[in-house]
Design a protein around this motif. Sequence first.
Motif, PDB file in Angstrom:
ATOM      1  N   LYS A   1       0.856  -1.183   0.000  1.00 33.34           N
ATOM      2  CA  LYS A   1       0.000   0.000   0.000  1.00 33.34           C
ATOM      3  C   LYS A   1       0.897   1.239   0.000  1.00 33.34           C
ATOM      4  O   LYS A   1       1.739   1.393   0.882  1.00 33.34           O
ATOM      5  CB  LYS A   1      -0.894   0.004   1.239  1.00 33.34           C
ATOM      6  N   ASN A   2       0.771   2.085  -1.006  1.00 31.58           N
ATOM      7  CA  ASN A   2       1.486   3.356  -1.156  1.00 31.58           C
ATOM      8  C   ASN A   2       2.967   3.214  -1.493  1.00 31.58           C
ATOM      9  O   ASN A   2       3.674   4.211  -1.509  1.00 31.58           O
ATOM     10  CB  ASN A   2       1.342   4.241   0.086  1.00 31.58           C
ATOM     11  N   VAL A   3       3.501   2.032  -1.757  1.00 35.26           N
ATOM     12  CA  VAL A   3       4.916   1.841  -2.060  1.00 35.26           C
ATOM     13  C   VAL A   3       5.051   1.147  -3.415  1.00 35.26           C
ATOM     14  O   VAL A   3       4.423   0.118  -3.663  1.00 35.26           O
ATOM     15  CB  VAL A   3       5.628   1.004  -0.974  1.00 35.26           C
ATOM     16  N   SER A   4       5.892   1.726  -4.283  1.00 33.77           N
ATOM     17  CA  SER A   4       6.150   1.114  -5.584  1.00 33.77           C
ATOM     18  C   SER A   4       7.624   1.286  -5.938  1.00 33.77           C
ATOM     19  O   SER A   4       8.326   2.091  -5.330  1.00 33.77           O
ATOM     20  CB  SER A   4       5.283   1.752  -6.673  1.00 33.77           C
ATOM     21  N   VAL A   5       8.059   0.517  -6.914  1.00 36.55           N
ATOM     22  CA  VAL A   5       9.393   0.696  -7.499  1.00 36.55           C
ATOM     23  C   VAL A   5       9.189   1.013  -8.970  1.00 36.55           C
ATOM     24  O   VAL A   5       8.222   0.556  -9.579  1.00 36.55           O
ATOM     25  CB  VAL A   5      10.300  -0.541  -7.331  1.00 36.55           C
ATOM     26  N   SER A   6      10.083   1.811  -9.517  1.00 29.49           N
ATOM     27  CA  SER A   6       9.964   2.138 -10.933  1.00 29.49           C
ATOM     28  C   SER A   6      11.339   2.245 -11.561  1.00 29.49           C
ATOM     29  O   SER A   6      12.329   2.519 -10.885  1.00 29.49           O
ATOM     30  CB  SER A   6       9.193   3.450 -11.127  1.00 29.49           C
ATOM     31  N   THR A   7      11.370   2.006 -12.850  1.00 32.53           N
ATOM     32  CA  THR A   7      12.567   2.206 -13.640  1.00 32.53           C
ATOM     33  C   THR A   7      12.151   2.909 -14.917  1.00 32.53           C
ATOM     34  O   THR A   7      11.069   2.647 -15.446  1.00 32.53           O
ATOM     35  CB  THR A   7      13.306   0.882 -13.920  1.00 32.53           C
TER      36      THR A   7
ATOM     37  N   HIS B   1      16.759   5.915 -14.770  1.00 37.78           N
ATOM     38  CA  HIS B   1      16.304   6.275 -13.432  1.00 37.78           C
ATOM     39  C   HIS B   1      15.709   5.050 -12.745  1.00 37.78           C
ATOM     40  O   HIS B   1      14.934   4.310 -13.362  1.00 37.78           O
ATOM     41  CB  HIS B   1      15.218   7.345 -13.498  1.00 37.78           C
ATOM     42  N   THR B   2      16.034   4.862 -11.478  1.00 36.27           N
ATOM     43  CA  THR B   2      15.354   3.857 -10.649  1.00 36.27           C
ATOM     44  C   THR B   2      14.879   4.562  -9.387  1.00 36.27           C
ATOM     45  O   THR B   2      15.583   5.405  -8.828  1.00 36.27           O
ATOM     46  CB  THR B   2      16.277   2.676 -10.285  1.00 36.27           C
ATOM     47  N   ARG B   3      13.664   4.215  -8.964  1.00 33.16           N
ATOM     48  CA  ARG B   3      13.048   4.887  -7.817  1.00 33.16           C
ATOM     49  C   ARG B   3      12.353   3.870  -6.917  1.00 33.16           C
ATOM     50  O   ARG B   3      11.767   2.904  -7.392  1.00 33.16           O
ATOM     51  CB  ARG B   3      11.980   5.894  -8.274  1.00 33.16           C
ATOM     52  N   LEU B   4      12.378   4.147  -5.618  1.00 37.49           N
ATOM     53  CA  LEU B   4      11.544   3.475  -4.634  1.00 37.49           C
ATOM     54  C   LEU B   4      10.615   4.551  -4.105  1.00 37.49           C
ATOM     55  O   LEU B   4      11.025   5.428  -3.343  1.00 37.49           O
ATOM     56  CB  LEU B   4      12.384   2.877  -3.509  1.00 37.49           C
TER      57      LEU B   4
ATOM     58  N   GLY C   1      -4.089   5.586 -12.096  1.00 36.47           N
ATOM     59  CA  GLY C   1      -2.738   5.652 -12.646  1.00 36.47           C
ATOM     60  C   GLY C   1      -1.724   6.217 -11.674  1.00 36.47           C
ATOM     61  O   GLY C   1      -0.791   6.890 -12.074  1.00 36.47           O
ATOM     62  N   ASN C   2      -1.923   5.923 -10.374  1.00 40.21           N
ATOM     63  CA  ASN C   2      -1.020   6.397  -9.317  1.00 40.21           C
ATOM     64  C   ASN C   2      -0.928   7.915  -9.292  1.00 40.21           C
ATOM     65  O   ASN C   2       0.153   8.491  -9.197  1.00 40.21           O
ATOM     66  CB  ASN C   2       0.366   5.773  -9.457  1.00 40.21           C
ATOM     67  N   SER C   3      -2.066   8.580  -9.381  1.00 40.22           N
ATOM     68  CA  SER C   3      -2.121  10.040  -9.345  1.00 40.22           C
ATOM     69  C   SER C   3      -2.035  10.522  -7.904  1.00 40.22           C
ATOM     70  O   SER C   3      -3.028  10.563  -7.186  1.00 40.22           O
ATOM     71  CB  SER C   3      -3.417  10.541  -9.977  1.00 40.22           C
ATOM     72  N   ALA C   4      -0.822  10.848  -7.480  1.00 36.73           N
ATOM     73  CA  ALA C   4      -0.584  11.328  -6.125  1.00 36.73           C
ATOM     74  C   ALA C   4       0.812  11.936  -6.048  1.00 36.73           C
ATOM     75  O   ALA C   4       1.593  11.842  -6.996  1.00 36.73           O
ATOM     76  CB  ALA C   4      -0.734  10.186  -5.123  1.00 36.73           C
ATOM     77  N   ASP C   5       1.128  12.539  -4.909  1.00 31.94           N
ATOM     78  CA  ASP C   5       2.464  13.066  -4.645  1.00 31.94           C
ATOM     79  C   ASP C   5       3.276  11.967  -3.970  1.00 31.94           C
ATOM     80  O   ASP C   5       2.719  11.118  -3.276  1.00 31.94           O
ATOM     81  CB  ASP C   5       2.395  14.278  -3.725  1.00 31.94           C
ATOM     82  N   TYR C   6       4.596  12.002  -4.136  1.00 27.15           N
ATOM     83  CA  TYR C   6       5.428  10.959  -3.536  1.00 27.15           C
ATOM     84  C   TYR C   6       6.798  11.496  -3.158  1.00 27.15           C
ATOM     85  O   TYR C   6       7.239  12.524  -3.657  1.00 27.15           O
ATOM     86  CB  TYR C   6       5.593   9.773  -4.490  1.00 27.15           C
ATOM     87  N   ILE C   7       7.442  10.788  -2.246  1.00 28.40           N
ATOM     88  CA  ILE C   7       8.852  10.979  -1.960  1.00 28.40           C
ATOM     89  C   ILE C   7       9.541   9.691  -2.374  1.00 28.40           C
ATOM     90  O   ILE C   7       8.917   8.619  -2.386  1.00 28.40           O
ATOM     91  CB  ILE C   7       9.135  11.315  -0.478  1.00 28.40           C
ATOM     92  N   SER C   8      10.810   9.795  -2.735  1.00 26.62           N
ATOM     93  CA  SER C   8      11.453   8.629  -3.305  1.00 26.62           C
ATOM     94  C   SER C   8      12.953   8.615  -3.037  1.00 26.62           C
ATOM     95  O   SER C   8      13.604   9.657  -3.100  1.00 26.62           O
ATOM     96  CB  SER C   8      11.208   8.623  -4.820  1.00 26.62           C
ATOM     97  N   ALA C   9      13.462   7.422  -2.753  1.00 25.51           N
ATOM     98  CA  ALA C   9      14.899   7.197  -2.820  1.00 25.51           C
ATOM     99  C   ALA C   9      15.212   7.057  -4.302  1.00 25.51           C
ATOM    100  O   ALA C   9      14.518   6.336  -5.025  1.00 25.51           O
ATOM    101  CB  ALA C   9      15.276   5.931  -2.061  1.00 25.51           C
ATOM    102  N   ALA C  10      16.241   7.752  -4.779  1.00 23.40           N
ATOM    103  CA  ALA C  10      16.439   7.853  -6.222  1.00 23.40           C
ATOM    104  C   ALA C  10      17.876   7.563  -6.635  1.00 23.40           C
ATOM    105  O   ALA C  10      18.813   7.874  -5.905  1.00 23.40           O
ATOM    106  CB  ALA C  10      16.049   9.254  -6.693  1.00 23.40           C
ATOM    107  N   ARG C  11      17.986   6.977  -7.830  1.00 24.63           N
ATOM    108  CA  ARG C  11      19.279   6.800  -8.488  1.00 24.63           C
ATOM    109  C   ARG C  11      19.063   7.075  -9.963  1.00 24.63           C
ATOM    110  O   ARG C  11      18.117   6.575 -10.570  1.00 24.63           O
ATOM    111  CB  ARG C  11      19.798   5.383  -8.320  1.00 24.63           C
TER     112      ARG C  11
END
Length: 194
Positions: free
Chosen positions: A56-62, A82-85, A103-113
């Motif tokens: 819930k509320n956590v995703s990973v993306s590339t 880019h990779t994000r948590l 479509g995950n329409s929200a604000d987020y904070i992310s650990a990023a590379r």
Amino acid sequence: MFKKILPLCLFFLFAYSGKVQAQTNEKGFGIVNLERHQFTFNIFGPGIRYELGLFKNVSVSTSFNPALAYYSEGYTFGFAWHTRLRYYLNFENRLDVNKNTTGNSADYISAARSVFWGPLQLADNLNAPSDFAIAFYGGVYGVQRTNRKGFNVNAELGFGYYRGDGVSNGYGPLLNVTFGWVATKRKSTKPIFD
């Protein structure tokens, strides 16, 4: 040593907070608001992004698309990987005021590379060989919106450490903005009655 431990600590913090929130959810461990899989084609840029909902509320993306890196040695603008948590902050608030979360329409904070390679850069002012590389490690704040037809806007701004290969290391901001279309089927926004 601290720079190596910090990303690991951030990962466990996000993973633990996602687990706690999933356990307190009425529907169990499911990802209530997140799309399970979301594949996006970026229109301007061009580029692609894949996002996988974990908790819930956590995703990973590339993703692979243009971004701007600016730090003490100069700037570079061009294609990067880019990779994000991501941890989404305001799904519940958006639902409470009857706003779209498709479509995950929200604000987020992310650990990023993000990794920038010299041959794929469109413009830079770095004193570097043509085969340089820069990796960004840090945090970003992002806003993602997807309308019901699938048009997607994602903007993120962050600050972190730049590790260079062929260029000097340093600290600075990162800007990444994409406009695209979500190719995967999105969750229905119609109410479901049990």
